[in-house]
Design an enzyme around this catalytic site. Structure first.
Site, PDB file in Angstrom:
ATOM      1  CG  LEU A  81      10.825  31.685  -2.532  1.00  0.00           C
ATOM      2  CD1 LEU A  81      10.359  31.593  -0.828  1.00  0.00           C
ATOM      3  CD2 LEU A  81      10.749  33.244  -2.634  1.00  0.00           C
ATOM      4  CD  GLU A 111       4.322  34.547   4.558  1.00  0.00           C
ATOM      5  OE1 GLU A 111       4.138  33.570   3.837  1.00  0.00           O
ATOM      6  OE2 GLU A 111       4.178  35.869   4.113  1.00  0.00           O
ATOM      7  CE  LYS A 113      11.369  26.895   1.252  1.00  0.00           C
ATOM      8  NZ  LYS A 113      11.287  25.503   1.056  1.00  0.00           N
ATOM      9  CG  ASP A 115       9.847  20.221   3.439  1.00  0.00           C
ATOM     10  OD1 ASP A 115       9.710  20.536   2.332  1.00  0.00           O
ATOM     11  OD2 ASP A 115      10.659  19.177   3.769  1.00  0.00           O
ATOM     12  CE1 TYR A 222       3.464  30.432   0.076  1.00  0.00           C
ATOM     13  CE2 TYR A 222       2.974  28.693   1.406  1.00  0.00           C
ATOM     14  CZ  TYR A 222       3.574  29.097   0.361  1.00  0.00           C
ATOM     15  OH  TYR A 222       4.349  28.225  -0.493  1.00  0.00           O
ATOM     16  CE  LYS A 309      15.189  24.742   2.798  1.00  0.00           C
ATOM     17  NZ  LYS A 309      15.680  24.311   1.246  1.00  0.00           N
ATOM     18  CB  CYS A 404      15.716 -16.070   5.927  1.00  0.00           C
ATOM     19  SG  CYS A 404      14.615 -15.576   7.421  1.00  0.00           S
ATOM     20  CB  CYS A 407      13.725 -19.997   8.438  1.00  0.00           C
ATOM     21  SG  CYS A 407      13.762 -19.025   6.674  1.00  0.00           S
ATOM     22  CB  CYS A 422      12.546 -14.912   3.921  1.00  0.00           C
ATOM     23  SG  CYS A 422      12.339 -16.778   4.454  1.00  0.00           S
ATOM     24  CB  CYS A 428      10.089 -17.743   7.888  1.00  0.00           C
ATOM     25  SG  CYS A 428      11.207 -16.377   8.590  1.00  0.00           S
TER      26      CYS A 428
END
Length: 667
Positions: A81, A111, A113, A115, A222, A309, A404, A407, A422, A428
């Site tokens: 489209l 209508e 649209k 997603d 649709y 949109k 990390c 730790c 880690c 940890c």
């Protein structure tokens, strides 16, 4: 009434109840009664496989495995489209089509649209024949087995439907279902899906339709194709499709002017946030099919339709800091801490940054003004820097941490993975607490009276350092904890004791082997029967189990190779947890397969793999997943695993086709 008549009546009733429930939202029987009828039909079909129907309501559960999706040419091309983003764009489009049609009155259908993932479904004589993805518009992938598992897709139409036609629409994942799927992933320490649209699209390409059946997908339709000469307009076609049993969204209008189109757009630009699905715009179509035909197509799109949109909701704010979270698997997740800002109706303070590559790609600096968007309308994410030229000249790019944050262990990043980890598995704190929290969670051990905050308190008080320690807790030890009274302490200890009755497959899920979720845990438990067999399994033996791949097999082997994990399992055994599957007593239809072990592999036309396995067990046989010298027969369909085929030939084990299996059963 003959058996066939019973089967046909049940199928007809169940198709009607599906229509009442999923399309009209007016169920006339309870879920329990529906399930009872479905079980009755399943039993009749299993006992009478000669009456197999690929469009029976029992086929919703899936089971077909597709290794390579067949490419199918669309009989009618699936066009794109053209997009518009403003009132001016729409007025220009209207002017063009008015000029081409000679300034005649035009009605428009508006209508929403949705997603999702575009799909084209072919029906012949009222039955679902084929479902194909959009692909490049000229050809797509045959995903029929997966689409049949979606409850809102009718397998049998009713009313005055044409003998053959295509209908187009979107496969979508409702927001609530998407959130639930992500919660389940977070429960097992895995990265959540990014947005509903990509997850819906990816679901269509899963190789096992039984896995697709577990996902709460819906199909919104649709556009009818190939029968427009029998109808006069788009709005009429939508109503007809509803009457035939299709899930056609009600949020569409017939507009008599472009002003009415703009009013519809203005309303849904706000109201879309109340919908259960993601929407990213409005599709406007010329209603009259004769006018559509006169307007025709450009090289890529119909001239008679255009997509408006919606603007993605986006705000700018200041990036104040970046923190790093450690998951129970050791995965490090960077999080952007933002100056609070309102976005899509909520106050956003944090946003996902995913991984080091994303931070580098965005070239982020602390104190940057950044654009924040709700990815897929759900998860806030940073999509860019507002104006890099306004930065302090001394600002430096964010450097991803090397150790990390909890730790201080040096992080690792495996080849081919985006995430840092880690490796300090046993030292940890967030990993240890996370594993215990997973162990006690509802889908695992479901320990009543024990929540995530209490687990953290128990760990910080040095009362537990692993989930095995829970089974040594005494009431007097937990009473001094914050917000812990006599009754709650008793409930906690009672809940821990009761968890010893949790079945093996949930215990296996609870111990937290990476990549072993609920479904995989059930399959491993059913195949190996007890923990000792599983602990001794090799990588090769594991990948020969249905639906266990290299990644899962490697993770299982690594888990049980660790001495600390072995000790944990030994302790849990001593405390009385269930590490052996309890076999249910089976009522046999015959003993024709008594003493015989079968392995089932490949894709079948008459039966699903699960149906063949059920027939084997109902007639006294055993079903194995890995081939060994104790295997008597292999029942092989298309795309049988090469490793199984090679092993069966090497051991000279008879390989049966579907027809040969039927012959063996009846002789």
């Amino acid at each position: 009434m003959t058996v066939l008549e019973q089967i046909q009546q049940l199928r007809s009733e169940l198709h009607q109840h599906n229509y009442q429930y999923y399309i009209l939202d007016q169920p006339v029987i309870s879920d329990f009664d529906f399930d009872q009828k479905l079980k009755q039909l399943q039993a009749l079909e299993n006992a009478n496989p000669e009456f197999f129907d690929p469009n029976s309501p029992t086929q919703r559960v899936g089971g077909a495995v597709t290794k390579n999706f067949e490419t199918v040419e669309h009989e009618y091309r699936m066009y794109s489209l053209d997009n518009s983003y403003s009132e001016a764009d729409l007025l220009d489009w209207e002017a063009r089509i008015q000029k081409m049609l000679g300034n005649v009155p035009i009605q428009y259908v508006c209508e929403l649209k949705y997603d999702g993932a575009s799909i084209s479904i072919t029906y012949e004589n009222g039955k679902l024949l084929r479902a194909v993805t959009r692909g490049d518009g000229f050809q797509g992938d045959d995903v029929t087995a997966n689409v049949k598992t979606i409850s809102s897709v009718p397998l049998q139409l009713h009313g005055d439907y044409p003998s053959k036609f295509d209908i187009r629409g979107e496969i979508v994942l409702p927001i609530a279902g998407f959130n639930k799927m992500n919660e389940a992933l977070l429960d097992i320490g895995e990265q959540p899906y990014s947005n509903p649209r990509n997850t819906a699209s990816g679901s269509l390409k899963l190789q096992d339709s039984a896995e697709v059946a577990k996902r709460p997908l819906e199909c919104l339709l649709y556009n009818t194709v190939g029968i427009n000469h029998e109808l006069d307009s788009q709005f009429t076609a939508l109503q007809k499709a509803r009457n035939w049993g299709f899930n056609v969204p009600q949020h569409s209008i017939l507009a008599n002017s472009i002003a009415e189109v703009l009013a519809f757009i203005a309303h849904w630009d706000v109201a879309r946030h109340d919908l259960p699905y993601e929407t990213d715009g409005v599709v406007v179509k010329v209603n009259n099919f004769n006018q559509q035909e006169e307007l025709g197509y450009t090289a890529k799109a119909p001239r008679w339709a255009i997509a408006y949109k919606f603007k993605a909701e986006q705000v700018s704010t200041i990036l104040e800091s970046i923190t790093y979270q450690v998951g129970r698997t050791g995965a490090i997740t960077p999080v952007a801490n933002l100056k609070p800002v309102q976005l899509a109706g909520t106050i956003v303070k944090r946003a996902s940054l995913h991984n080091a590559d994303q931070i580098e790609k965005l070239d982020l600096r602390l104190s940057d003004e950044v654009y924040v968007e709700k990815g897929g309308e759900i998860i806030p994410k940073i999509i860019g820097v507002v104006d890099p030229t306004k930065r302090d000249i001394f600002s430096i790019p964010v450097i991803y941490i090397t150790h990390c944050p909890e730790c201080n262990t040096e992080l690792i990043r495996k080849e081919g993975e985006a995430q840092h980890y880690c490796p300090n598995y046993n030292g940890c704190a967030p990993q240890i607490i996370g594993r215990i929290q997973h162990f006690i969670s509802r889908k695992a051990m479901d320990i009543e009276g024990l929540g995530g905050e209490t687990v953290a308190l128990l760990y910080k008080s040095n009362l537990v350092t692993s989930y095995a320690d829970l089974y040594e807790l005494k009431k007097e030890q937990v009473l001094p904890l914050e917000r812990m009274a006599e009754k709650s302490a008793e409930n906690l200890i009672t809940g821990i004791e009761k968890s010893k009755q949790v079945p093996f497959e949930r215990v296996l899920f609870a111990i937290g082997i990476r990549y072993v979720g609920e479904t995989v845990a059930k399959k491993l438990a059913q195949h190996y029967k007890n923990i000792d067999n599983l602990m001794q399994a090799t990588h090769l033996e594991l990948i020969l189990v249905d639906e266990i791949g290299d990644r899962i097999a490697e993770s299982v082997v690594q888990f049980f190779a660790d001495a600390d994990n072995k000790l944990l399992i030994q302790r849990l055994k001593q405390y009385g947890l269930q590490f052996e599957i309890v076999e249910k007593e089976l009522v046999l239809e015959s003993t024709v397969f008594s003493g015989k072990t079968f392995v089932v592999s490949g894709v079948f036309t008459k039966y699903s793999r699960d149906q063949i396995k059920a027939v084997i067990e109902a007639n006294g046989g055993k079903v194995g997943s890995s081939i060994s010298s104790k295997t008597h027969y292999v029942v092989a369909g298309d795309n049988m695993g090469p490793a199984k085929l090679e092993k069966a030939n090497k051991l000279n084990i008879p390989i049966l086709s579907e027809v040969e299996f039927d012959t063996l059963l009846t002789n």
